[in-house]
Scaffold this motif. Structure first.
Motif, PDB file in Angstrom:
ATOM      1  N   HIS A  44      56.730  44.138  29.700  1.00  0.00           N
ATOM      2  CA  HIS A  44      56.490  43.981  28.269  1.00  0.00           C
ATOM      3  C   HIS A  44      56.262  45.349  27.615  1.00  0.00           C
ATOM      4  CE1 HIS A  44      55.393  42.183  24.529  1.00  0.00           C
ATOM      5  NE2 HIS A  44      54.153  42.663  24.578  1.00  0.00           N
ATOM      6  N   ALA A  48      58.575  47.037  24.721  1.00  0.00           N
ATOM      7  CA  ALA A  48      57.997  47.519  23.462  1.00  0.00           C
ATOM      8  C   ALA A  48      58.458  48.941  23.175  1.00  0.00           C
ATOM      9  CB  ALA A  48      56.483  47.447  23.531  1.00  0.00           C
ATOM     10  N   GLU A  52      60.634  50.338  19.942  1.00  0.00           N
ATOM     11  CA  GLU A  52      60.160  51.466  19.119  1.00  0.00           C
ATOM     12  C   GLU A  52      61.286  52.461  18.888  1.00  0.00           C
ATOM     13  OE1 GLU A  52      56.777  53.253  20.930  1.00  0.00           O
ATOM     14  OE2 GLU A  52      55.529  51.474  20.659  1.00  0.00           O
TER      15      GLU A  52
END
Length: 54
Positions: A44, A48, A52
């Protein structure tokens, strides 16, 4: 983490091993779930970071 199947006394059996030691099924499952959750958290975090960058 390992599950070994074997035949003993005319019955099929399953032995659970965690970190090289034999453990009960409940302990094995708890440790397995904990390991899966840690891996999921790690993935995870990587996902992420990808979002970004996008």
């Amino acid at each position: 983490m390992e599950v070994r199947r074997y035949h003993e006394g005319g019955h099929n059996r399953i032995a659970y091993f965690a970190d090289g030691e034999r453990v009960s099924e409940g302990i094995f499952k708890r440790r397995y779930v904990r390991a899966l959750e840690a891996e999921l958290d790690e993935l995870h975090g990587k996902l992420a970071k990808i979002y970004e960058l996008i």
